[in-house]
Design an enzyme around this catalytic site. Structure first.
Site, mmCIF file in Angstrom:
data_model
loop_
_atom_site.group_PDB
_atom_site.id
_atom_site.type_symbol
_atom_site.label_atom_id
_atom_site.label_comp_id
_atom_site.label_asym_id
_atom_site.label_seq_id
_atom_site.Cartn_x
_atom_site.Cartn_y
_atom_site.Cartn_z
ATOM 1 N N LYS A 49 0.870 -1.186 0.000
ATOM 2 C CA LYS A 49 0.000 0.000 0.000
ATOM 3 C C LYS A 49 0.901 1.227 0.000
ATOM 4 C CE LYS A 49 -4.434 1.154 0.138
ATOM 5 N NZ LYS A 49 -5.414 0.689 -0.850
ATOM 6 N N SER A 51 -8.654 -0.539 -4.490
ATOM 7 C CA SER A 51 -9.003 -0.272 -3.102
ATOM 8 C C SER A 51 -10.529 -0.181 -2.961
ATOM 9 C CB SER A 51 -8.299 1.001 -2.624
ATOM 10 O OG SER A 51 -8.332 1.094 -1.217
#
Length: 535
Positions: free
Chosen positions: A197, A389
């Protein structure tokens, strides 16, 4: 004094009248411009060529509320804001329109991602099956423009033009050293195993982490391999040759080399191009061109039928509450999904997702509506440029997911950030703060001091729990083990092609494929399209 006020009043009224006249003149000019340049006033006739100039930022959906006018300093002129929906439908309609003889692509750069270019490209390949021509011309092709142009029957370029093929690269900006100079601390909260991430890395690193470098390298290589493969098939040029010229840049500065190696079909001037278009369209002394925005209003129907397939656009970052045409608000998108679910004429739903993510709470609100709608009727997702996401979160409960080979998807991960500006405010610009509070954590969320260890621990607990919810959701909806989802999650971004291999999507294809599949699932032989949300 009376004389003064009389003079002042007369002067004021005169100025007001002049402003009113100017304002009304401007409004009249706008109305006249719209009327006389109206796209609806243009009609096709035999030998017409559909002219597509895509050198602008292409939205997912044509915004019918925009005037489409800009002031150039001396006059107003129309601008093209044609969205992907109308571009694809224009090409589809042109294939069956007896008045359209072919398509002329004038390209230098394209304001959209590789995934969208793939979809336009695929639609042009289908168009060519009609036997009509596709011709491209440019004074200078950027790489994205050439990728689209490569599908053409003939590619022409200015004799001194430039053809830019150099491969793909990704460069990130890192703020760590700047923040240190400014004495700003970015407090970052993410699960320990969310190493991919990478959105927060610029705040605490001065270069890519090994994990981010790995995922970016794999992603770029996957996308570039697909581009090379497509160009190779269209132009009969080996992938090795494409990479050779991408490495040495010689193609960019030698137009004759581009011609000799079959990247283009001719080095011609614009007047020569016009003559070739006249011959191809049998239009005589004058070429009949119709622009994208114009054709969208006069094209033949490509979808028809009393039954409907709802197409819901989910474009932009995801926010709680209201949104607009460039962002996703949980309220309007949820309302749109409910409206499509409750519409008895709508037999299937296709949601076009083009989002990098955003609020986890808003994503869950939207996902719940997807889940409810999918219980009533086929619910298909078409992933565009990216569905990452939160964009993947809202897609997960659909019945079936399509992605383009170069769609960016996955990024199954969570993070939170909260800046601490205490050092910057106190030491750099001399501001100090004091406070009074009623409870132990009444100051939570303050930007003027760091979080307490307890507050930090609570945030860490929350993001870890949210990540666990995310991988559980994906495991349940995609029929995968939670352990496996965690291994391909951790915030990692995948290309659509690679996402298919690991089970995150069901099939490679664009919007047209998703609509066709939805029709098949709903047993529809004829249908029309109804778009949501209402603009």
């Amino acid at each position: 004094m009376k004389s003064f006020f009389k003079t002042f009043l007369a002067s004021f009224l005169g100025s007001a009248a002049l402003l009113l006249v100017l304002f009304l003149t401007l409004i009249l000019y706008l109305i006249t411009s719209i009327i006389f340049s109206s796209d609806t006033a243009v009609n096709t006739k035999p030998g017409t060529i559909l002219y597509m100039n895509l050198n602008y930022e292409i939205p997912e959906r044509t915004n019918s509320n925009e005037l489409g006018l800009i002031f150039t300093g001396s006059s107003f002129k129309t601008i093209d804001n044609t969205g992907m929906n109308d571009i694809l439908n224009n090409i589809k309609a042109a294939a069956i329109d007896p008045n359209i003889s072919g398509i002329f692509l004038e390209l230098s750069s394209i304001g959209t991602s590789t995934a969208n270019i793939e979809e336009i490209r695929d639609q042009l390949i289908d168009f060519k099956q009609s036997g009509k021509f596709v011709i491209s011309y440019s004074e200078a092709y950027e790489q994205s423009a050439y990728y689209l142009a490569s599908v053409s029957d003939k590619i022409y370029m200015l004799p001194d033009g430039i053809l830019d093929i150099h491969g793909m690269a990704s460069q990130n900006i890192f703020y760590k050293n700047l923040f240190e100079k400014l004495d700003i601390e970015m407090q970052i909260i993410r699960p320990e195993n969310n190493k991919f991430k990478s959105a927060v890395e610029p705040y605490f690193l001065d270069k890519m982490s090994d994990a981010n470098r790995e995922q970016t390298s794999v992603l770029l290589q996957s996308m570039w391999d697909q581009i090379c493969l497509d160009i190779s098939e269209s132009r009969n040029i080996s992938v090795e040759t494409i990479n050779k010229f991408a490495d040495d840049l010689t193609l960019m500065f030698d137009s004759n080399l581009a011609l000799e190696n079959n990247f283009i079909d001719g080095l011609i001037y614009r007047d020569e191009l016009i003559e070739r278009l006249k011959q191809l369209s049998n239009s005589g002394d004058k070429i009949n061109l119709i622009k994208n925005a114009q054709y969208a209003n006069v094209r033949p129907d490509v979808y028809f039928g009393s039954d409907k397939i709802a197409v819901i656009y989910a474009s932009g970052q995801i926010f709680d509450g209201e949104g607009d045409d460039t962002s996703i608000g949980s309220e309007p998108l949820s309302k749109a999904i409910r409206a499509a679910r409750n519409d008895k004429k709508v037999k299937a739903i296709v949601m076009r997702v083009n989002s990098p993510g955003g609020s986890a709470v808003a994503s869950e609100v939207i996902r719940r509506e997807v889940e409810l709608a999918a219980k009533d009727k086929p619910f298909i997702v078409s992933m565009g440029n990216y569905a990452a996401s939160g964009g993947y979160w809202i897609s997960s409960s659909s019945d079936y997911i399509f992605a383009d080979p170069n769609t960016l998807t996955g990024s199954i991960g969570v993070f939170g950030t909260m800046p601490n500006l205490k050092g910057f405010l106190n030491d750099k610009i001399g501001l100090t703060f004091d406070e009074v509070k009623t409870n132990e954590n009444s100051d939570f969320g303050s930007l003027t001091k760091p979080m307490t260890p307890y507050q930090l621990a609570m945030m860490q607990k929350h993001v870890t729990s949210t990540y666990n919810d995310f991988i559980t959701l994906v495991a349940d909806t995609r029929n995968l083990s939670k352990t496996f989802v965690d291994s391909i999650g951790q915030g990692r971004v995948w290309s659509g092609k690679d996402a298919l291999k690991i089970g995150l999507v069901d099939e490679l294809g664009g919007m047209e494929s998703a609509i066709a599949y939805a029709a098949e699932q709903a047993n529809l032989s004829s249908y029309s399209i109804k778009e949501f949300p209402k603009q």
